[in-house]
Design an enzyme around this catalytic site. Structure first.
Site, PDB file in Angstrom:
ATOM      1  N   THR A  42      40.573  31.496  35.248  1.00 51.12           N
ATOM      2  CA  THR A  42      40.425  32.771  34.551  1.00 51.12           C
ATOM      3  C   THR A  42      41.416  33.771  35.163  1.00 51.12           C
ATOM      4  O   THR A  42      42.297  33.383  35.923  1.00 51.12           O
ATOM      5  CB  THR A  42      38.979  33.295  34.658  1.00 51.12           C
ATOM      6  OG1 THR A  42      38.635  33.394  36.042  1.00 51.12           O
ATOM      7  CG2 THR A  42      38.001  32.377  33.944  1.00 51.12           C
TER       8      THR A  42
ATOM      9  N   ILE B 171      39.482  36.058  44.780  1.00 52.66           N
ATOM     10  CA  ILE B 171      39.382  34.940  45.721  1.00 52.66           C
ATOM     11  C   ILE B 171      40.539  34.989  46.709  1.00 52.66           C
ATOM     12  O   ILE B 171      40.343  34.839  47.922  1.00 52.66           O
ATOM     13  CB  ILE B 171      39.332  33.598  44.968  1.00 52.66           C
ATOM     14  CG1 ILE B 171      38.068  33.528  44.097  1.00 52.66           C
ATOM     15  CG2 ILE B 171      39.380  32.428  45.943  1.00 52.66           C
ATOM     16  CD1 ILE B 171      38.080  32.398  43.079  1.00 52.66           C
TER      17      ILE B 171
ATOM     18  N   VAL C 190      40.663  37.455  36.395  1.00 54.04           N
ATOM     19  CA  VAL C 190      40.223  38.343  37.471  1.00 54.04           C
ATOM     20  C   VAL C 190      39.882  37.529  38.717  1.00 54.04           C
ATOM     21  O   VAL C 190      40.214  37.923  39.839  1.00 54.04           O
ATOM     22  CB  VAL C 190      39.004  39.193  37.039  1.00 54.04           C
ATOM     23  CG1 VAL C 190      38.470  40.032  38.188  1.00 54.04           C
ATOM     24  CG2 VAL C 190      39.362  40.080  35.848  1.00 54.04           C
ATOM     25  N   CYS C 191      39.245  36.397  38.534  1.00 58.24           N
ATOM     26  CA  CYS C 191      38.730  35.594  39.655  1.00 58.24           C
ATOM     27  C   CYS C 191      39.774  35.247  40.716  1.00 58.24           C
ATOM     28  O   CYS C 191      39.510  35.421  41.906  1.00 58.24           O
ATOM     29  CB  CYS C 191      38.042  34.340  39.134  1.00 58.24           C
ATOM     30  SG  CYS C 191      36.614  34.702  38.080  1.00 58.24           S
ATOM     31  N   PRO C 192      40.978  34.765  40.338  1.00 58.26           N
ATOM     32  CA  PRO C 192      41.907  34.400  41.409  1.00 58.26           C
ATOM     33  C   PRO C 192      42.380  35.609  42.219  1.00 58.26           C
ATOM     34  O   PRO C 192      42.689  35.471  43.406  1.00 58.26           O
ATOM     35  CB  PRO C 192      43.070  33.720  40.683  1.00 58.26           C
ATOM     36  CG  PRO C 192      42.990  34.199  39.283  1.00 58.26           C
ATOM     37  CD  PRO C 192      41.524  34.449  39.021  1.00 58.26           C
TER      38      PRO C 192
END
Length: 187
Positions: free
Chosen positions: A53, A60, A55-57
């Site tokens: 996706t 993280i 936003v997630c990286p």
């Protein structure tokens, strides 16, 4: 959703190990992470909705960049979603900013931990964007949940960990090294 003062639920999940990319091979890419691994340490566990996706990286990778600072505070940093360990591994291999991620990526494919924490987004069938800090006894001391579309600030999570570790009253916008509230002087 669990509350401040509750214990982190028991769990044992398969994860992509947080080794540097060049040290991972098919024989050591996966590991198991459980509550037993966290005993006596502060735990920062953050969930994200999905692999592959947008936003997630960003989140993280930003947490990963702070891994040594969390470790310096005797805190174990873990990330998790409801994707499988195979999806995590494939994403990590192909997402440049995650390639050398120094933290384990837990796979809650049965949604047991997500459900026990109360952060399963029923409409989307994924984990909410949630962060938990638990003390060395496994007691939850901080919970932070945002909309699926809104990323977190890992520096704020680190600031809160610092405040919790003082075991003192910390005013608004307190940062490590600032004065805490002295109740005797304030009275």
């Amino acid at each position: 959703m669990i509350k401040i003062g509750d214990k982190l639920p028991e769990f044992s999940l398969t994860a992509v190990d947080g080794k540097p990319f060049d040290q991972i091979n098919i024989n050591n890419v996966f590991t198991t992470v459980s509550n037993a691994d966290l005993a006596g340490k502060w735990t920062v566990l953050f969930f994200y909705p999905k692999d592959f996706t947008f936003v997630c990286p960003t989140e993280i990778a930003a947490f990963g960049d702070l891994n040594e600072e969390f470790a310096d505070r005797d805190a174990v940093l873990l990330t998790a979603s409801t994707d499988s360990e195979f999806t995590h591994w494939n994403w990590r291999k192909h997402q440049e900013e995650l390639r050398d991620l120094p933290i384990p990526m837990l796979a809650d494919i049965k949604r047991e931990l997500t459900t026990a924490l109360g952060i399963l987004d029923e409409a989307e069938g994924v984990a909410q964007r949630a962060t938990f800090i638990a003390d060395p006894d496994g007691v939850v001391r901080f919970i932070y949940v945002t909309d699926l579309n809104v990323g977190r600030n890992p520096h704020e999570v680190l600031r809160v960990l610092d405040a919790l570790q003082t075991d003192e009253l910390c005013p608004c916008n307190w940062s490590k090294g600032d004065d805490v509230i002295d109740v005797q002087k304030a009275a």
